[in-house]
Design a protein around this motif. Sequence first.
Motif, short mmCIF file in Angstrom:
data_model
loop_
_atom_site.label_atom_id
_atom_site.label_comp_id
_atom_site.label_asym_id
_atom_site.label_seq_id
_atom_site.Cartn_x
_atom_site.Cartn_y
_atom_site.Cartn_z
N ASP B 176 0.63 -1.05 0.22
CA ASP B 176 -0.19 0.16 -0.47
C ASP B 176 1.60 1.26 -0.41
N MET B 177 1.89 1.08 1.18
CA MET B 177 2.84 2.80 1.12
C MET B 177 3.88 2.51 -0.29
N LEU B 178 4.29 1.86 -0.47
CA LEU B 178 5.09 2.11 -1.39
C LEU B 178 3.69 2.17 -3.57
N VAL B 179 2.86 1.79 -2.85
CA VAL B 179 2.06 2.36 -4.33
C VAL B 179 1.57 3.21 -4.30
N ASP B 180 1.33 3.57 -2.96
CA ASP B 180 0.53 5.05 -2.64
C ASP B 180 1.69 5.98 -2.81
N GLN B 181 3.18 5.46 -3.08
CA GLN B 181 4.22 6.61 -3.08
C GLN B 181 4.41 6.34 -5.14
#
Lengths: 345, 345
Positions: B176-181
């Motif tokens: 989730d974090m990586l995709v959001d970034q």
Amino acid sequence: MATKVTSHDVALRAGVSRATVSIVLNKSDAVSLSDETRKRVLQAAADLGYTPNSAARMLVRGNTETIGLIISDPAILRTDGFIPQLLLGISEINREHGFHVLVEGLPLHPEKNPYESLVESRRIDGMIVLNPQSNDPDLKSLIDRSFPVVLVGSIRHPQEYSVNFTTRQGIAAAVDMLVDQGHRIIGTVPFSPKGQVATDVRLAALRKELARRGIDLPESQVEYGNSSAESGHMATLRLLRRHPQITAIMAGNDTIAIGTISAAKALGRSVPQDISIVGFDDLPFAAWLSPALTTVHVDAVKQGARAADLLIRLLRNEVIVERQIRLPTSLVTRQSCAKVPPRPT
Amino acid sequence: MATKVTSHDVALRAGVSRATVSIVLNKSDAVSLSDETRKRVLQAAADLGYTPNSAARMLVRGNTETIGLIISDPAILRTDGFIPQLLLGISEINREHGFHVLVEGLPLHPEKNPYESLVESRRIDGMIVLNPQSNDPDLKSLIDRSFPVVLVGSIRHPQEYSVNFTTRQGIAAAVDMLVDQGHRIIGTVPFSPKGQVATDVRLAALRKELARRGIDLPESQVEYGNSSAESGHMATLRLLRRHPQITAIMAGNDTIAIGTISAAKALGRSVPQDISIVGFDDLPFAAWLSPALTTVHVDAVKQGARAADLLIRLLRNEVIVERQIRLPTSLVTRQSCAKVPPRPT
């Protein structure tokens, strides 16, 4: 050789029964005896020299083919990178000889000699004691009575069996390098609190090597860590805030060094341009830190292997020529040290 | 309940003596028997359902109050940062209950079921098996027969007792974090070779979580490490040379991540400006790396403690409701991940 002293002789001298002698020397809990009786028996045994093998044999009843690795404070397993390697070395030798290893912490408030309790429980034939403390009377008494114990570390007991490193050799090489690079104000972050044998040994070696080169290491340039990278970070912050003029730090071990590097960076000092950092142990990750850590190499797997080998030979009553084994250390130069930066003018 | 089947019934059915049944089921080496006889006894025992507790009880003869921690490949002790924490958790529970722990590797070429050999040696009452392999027939047979075994990891045996993490939960948070970034081309460096259960579980979870967000993880974006920081460094070099367009890497564990960070830097990519890196485990040093590592937190000490607790309760014949314990995981956000860098035009 003198005639062999038996428990009968001890009983006669102490004025007690042989059963009482056995109870006292086995430190059995089954029967309660007065301290006075206990003392008399121990004194008689000491007077007659009835201690070394006979007492040990009484205690080492089993043939468990299991050795104990005694870690006095198991909490350090959380952060210590050295013990697993030691355990690997022990396992490798054990496998060769069909031995097994029990990993054991010492009880916090032992009622009697905790080492003897372990052997009496018939779980182990002998033990390897990690980071022994010189002021541990139970450990000393064990060695006095030729109990099968090998120390990883040393309490400087003339009868001890131990496997150590030539710590001073590696530290001398590190000090040589730092002095050659122009460093004169050097701090250190030991890996454990003051008073612990391994820390005191490394600190004394560092002090002597610096003194040989005319450099003083006042206590204010020492900030103690406590096994974790976090403790290394915090200690380094305190050290560098108190002594911003420090240009090089000897970290007590590589895990401490992780925190020392991050603390220096947190204070805006890049490593090695602004400050040089040296580790100790050369753990497998040391070469891959950023920057790659210059550190004193020791072979922990080998230390474990030599300790297990020594203990198994002791248990097999083999003749042992070298009671106190010293393994070499050397400096591994990587990227965390550089020439002292020019002073701001 | 059915009438209890005894070894007498097995002997009758197999047409052998009770002593022979005992020899076969104890896998004793004392007497040599033909394979034919051995098979007949095992078949008769299976037909009659004479296996679970009776056979286990026969094997678990001692009451050693010692449990085994079985590490199939002790060589990983050299570099692994997880096992010592597991051992600490086991030690803490053992101390409460007066138990001890034997750390044991499996023999390389065992002649018979190595787990049973251990228990037969009367050194341990039961065991905790680390990183069990699903295709280990000896382990499977042990669990089939309700042997006292707790797995750290899982072989997805319906009868297994095991303590695991909700791996997918933590990986989902990281994805989730990586995709959001903005990361879309993500690589991974597992901590052990392909085919090992723990690695396969983490890889499958990563693949599924990426797929849920419409992102593919082709096998060419996977480069396997092998427990050390060095292996992580080398695997990352291969990965980034093959796929320079990768903007984020999930490292199989924190030790691998040390090497992943250094490899990225060696290729001139700064972390996290040019490439984001996520670890796994949240070992105590992770917060003090440079940069501080964003990682999936698991509580290894707790996993060891729960495994020891479960095993001791099994040995005491307590009723166990939860056979397969799942401990939570969570993402700890630090400094090693950032927004995807703008593409060079």
